[in-house]
Design an enzyme around this catalytic site. Structure first.
Site, PDB file in Angstrom:
ATOM      1  N   ASP A 162       6.548  -2.292  -8.391  1.00  0.00           N
ATOM      2  CA  ASP A 162       5.889  -2.399  -7.094  1.00  0.00           C
ATOM      3  C   ASP A 162       6.693  -3.357  -6.218  1.00  0.00           C
ATOM      4  OD1 ASP A 162       4.203  -2.668  -4.928  1.00  0.00           O
ATOM      5  OD2 ASP A 162       2.410  -2.977  -6.147  1.00  0.00           O
ATOM      6  N   ARG A 186       5.060   2.680  -2.960  1.00  0.00           N
ATOM      7  CA  ARG A 186       5.758   3.571  -3.882  1.00  0.00           C
ATOM      8  C   ARG A 186       5.380   5.037  -3.729  1.00  0.00           C
ATOM      9  NH1 ARG A 186       4.228   0.592  -9.304  1.00  0.00           N
ATOM     10  NH2 ARG A 186       2.340   0.295  -8.085  1.00  0.00           N
ATOM     11  N   CYS A 212       0.245   5.629  -6.971  1.00  0.00           N
ATOM     12  CA  CYS A 212       0.483   4.212  -7.254  1.00  0.00           C
ATOM     13  C   CYS A 212      -0.838   3.477  -7.029  1.00  0.00           C
ATOM     14  CB  CYS A 212       1.627   3.644  -6.415  1.00  0.00           C
ATOM     15  SG  CYS A 212       1.289   3.446  -4.658  1.00  0.00           S
TER      16      CYS A 212
END
Length: 175
Positions: free
Chosen positions: A136, A19, A13
């Site tokens: 996100d 994440r 990420c």
């Protein structure tokens, strides 16, 4: 089922604090439950949080589901990762593009023959979130972190099913 050498997967990420560390521990648990010999890692396409622990909200929500992120530390994706990992999974389209850009630089520097990693979107085979970006949660509320966990679980299950098919095919062709 095992491969000769542990298969290696990294999840990617932007900052490697929400994440991708969540995806790392979820995939590790799903692989272990399926008996797969897979090494799991995560990284960020940026270097915003070097050596930082995952976001406390990510840790809190993950722990409620039995996933412990507390020992993980953020790191940046580097060229060597394309030589060391078999699969690098990006959480969203921007990080997929950033990963592919670094892959292109790695090919230029090391040559295509040296590249081991396949690059894909984490939700590539996910039946519930097909080819969808994993949003996100950094600027969201609790529901954002829960969505991350939901999608990490279904995407991880889909990748494990994919890997099992691949490993079975490889085993069948080597007999």
């Amino acid at each position: 089922m095992t491969t000769k050498m542990p298969y290696k997967i990294s999840r990617v990420c932007l900052g490697n604090i929400c994440r991708s560390p969540t995806a790392e521990v979820v995939l590790r648990a799903v692989c272990a439950g399926a008996g797969l010999d897979v090494l799991i890692d995560s990284a960020g396409t940026s270097n915003y949080h070097p050596n930082k622990a995952p976001d406390l909200r990510s840790q809190k929500h993950a722990l409620k589901r039995g996933y412990d992120l507390s020992t993980l530390r953020a790191r940046q994706l580097i060229q060597q990762d394309f030589l060391d990992f078999d699969l690098i999974l990006a959480m969203d389209m921007q990080n997929l593009q950033n990963t592919q850009d670094l892959l292109a630089r790695t090919i230029h520097h090391h040559g295509k023959h040296a590249i081991r990693a396949k690059v894909a979107l984490m939700s590539e085979y996910d039946p519930y979130y097909p080819k969808q970006a994993l949003p996100d949660p950094y600027y969201s509320e609790a529901d954002g972190f829960e969505r991350v966990l939901d999608q990490c679980e279904t995407s991880s299950q889909a990748w494990v099913a994919y890997l099992q098919r691949q490993f079975n095919q490889n085993t069948a062709t080597t007999k």
